[in-house]
Scaffold this motif. Sequence first.
Motif, short mmCIF file in Angstrom:
data_model
loop_
_atom_site.label_atom_id
_atom_site.label_comp_id
_atom_site.label_asym_id
_atom_site.label_seq_id
_atom_site.Cartn_x
_atom_site.Cartn_y
_atom_site.Cartn_z
N THR A 289 -0.03 -81.31 56.97
CA THR A 289 0.29 -82.32 55.96
C THR A 289 0.95 -83.52 56.62
N MET A 290 1.80 -83.28 57.59
CA MET A 290 2.42 -84.37 58.34
C MET A 290 1.36 -85.22 59.04
N SER A 291 0.29 -84.60 59.47
CA SER A 291 -0.79 -85.35 60.11
C SER A 291 -1.40 -86.36 59.13
N ASP A 292 -1.65 -85.93 57.91
CA ASP A 292 -2.18 -86.85 56.90
C ASP A 292 -1.17 -87.93 56.55
N ILE A 293 0.08 -87.57 56.47
CA ILE A 293 1.12 -88.56 56.17
C ILE A 293 1.24 -89.56 57.31
N ALA A 294 1.09 -89.11 58.54
CA ALA A 294 1.16 -90.01 59.70
C ALA A 294 0.05 -91.06 59.64
N ILE A 295 -1.15 -90.63 59.27
CA ILE A 295 -2.26 -91.58 59.13
C ILE A 295 -1.94 -92.58 58.04
N TYR A 296 -1.49 -92.09 56.91
CA TYR A 296 -1.11 -92.96 55.80
C TYR A 296 0.00 -93.93 56.22
N ALA A 297 1.03 -93.42 56.89
CA ALA A 297 2.17 -94.24 57.29
C ALA A 297 1.73 -95.37 58.22
N ARG A 298 0.85 -95.07 59.15
CA ARG A 298 0.36 -96.12 60.05
C ARG A 298 -0.41 -97.19 59.29
N LYS A 299 -1.24 -96.78 58.35
CA LYS A 299 -2.02 -97.73 57.55
C LYS A 299 -1.11 -98.61 56.70
N GLN A 300 -0.04 -98.01 56.18
CA GLN A 300 0.85 -98.71 55.26
C GLN A 300 2.04 -99.38 55.95
N GLY A 301 2.19 -99.16 57.24
CA GLY A 301 3.33 -99.75 57.96
C GLY A 301 4.65 -99.06 57.66
N VAL A 302 4.60 -97.79 57.30
CA VAL A 302 5.81 -97.02 56.99
C VAL A 302 6.27 -96.33 58.26
N LYS A 303 7.52 -96.48 58.59
CA LYS A 303 8.07 -95.82 59.78
C LYS A 303 8.59 -94.44 59.39
N VAL A 304 8.03 -93.44 60.04
CA VAL A 304 8.49 -92.06 59.85
C VAL A 304 9.08 -91.58 61.17
N GLY A 305 9.70 -90.43 61.17
CA GLY A 305 10.42 -89.95 62.35
C GLY A 305 9.57 -89.32 63.43
N PHE A 306 8.71 -90.11 64.05
CA PHE A 306 7.90 -89.58 65.15
C PHE A 306 8.78 -89.11 66.30
N GLU A 307 9.96 -89.68 66.43
CA GLU A 307 10.85 -89.31 67.54
C GLU A 307 11.22 -87.83 67.51
N LEU A 308 11.52 -87.31 66.33
CA LEU A 308 11.86 -85.89 66.21
C LEU A 308 10.69 -85.01 66.63
N LEU A 309 9.49 -85.41 66.24
CA LEU A 309 8.30 -84.65 66.60
C LEU A 309 8.03 -84.77 68.11
N GLU A 310 8.26 -85.94 68.68
CA GLU A 310 8.12 -86.12 70.12
C GLU A 310 9.10 -85.23 70.89
N GLU A 311 10.33 -85.17 70.42
CA GLU A 311 11.33 -84.31 71.06
C GLU A 311 10.92 -82.84 70.96
N TRP A 312 10.45 -82.43 69.79
CA TRP A 312 10.02 -81.05 69.62
C TRP A 312 8.87 -80.75 70.57
N ARG A 313 7.91 -81.67 70.65
CA ARG A 313 6.72 -81.45 71.49
C ARG A 313 7.09 -81.37 72.96
N SER A 314 8.00 -82.21 73.41
CA SER A 314 8.37 -82.18 74.83
C SER A 314 9.13 -80.91 75.19
N ALA A 315 9.75 -80.29 74.20
CA ALA A 315 10.52 -79.07 74.46
C ALA A 315 9.71 -77.78 74.26
#
Length: 124
Positions: A79-105
């Motif tokens: 669901t976050m994947s779909d929201i990420a696509i929507y957010a990019r289209k709409q210019g909405v900033k979501v917390g990609f940083e938290l997901l980046e931190e999780w992914r790197s760990a």
Amino acid sequence: MLSDKNVFLKNKIIEINTALTIEGSDMFELIGEVKDLFSSPYNTGTVANCEVVQELWGALFNVFSSDSSYDNKFEAIFTMSDIAIYARKQGVKVGFELLEEWRSAHGQNDTTVEILECIDDILL
């Protein structure tokens, strides 16, 4: 109409947060109702205001990062994947940083290839 969706999503955020506190909650339908609003690739309209989308992203990230159920984690990240696509289209900033931190760990020993691929697609 936008107000109705904001109210709907705020209620779903409350339900998601509540379900997260109950061990063994099945969130398939709950998260699925949210996913339905964001999943259409033809959706070019505003689904909700920025604050609600950001709050929803945070609630889903909490499910993904802390729920013990693989099924709930899976539903949340897809669901976050779909929201990420929507957010990019709409210019909405979501917390990609938290997901980046999780992914790197975390790597393949921590979850499935499907989830890692989904996260990588979100972060591209």
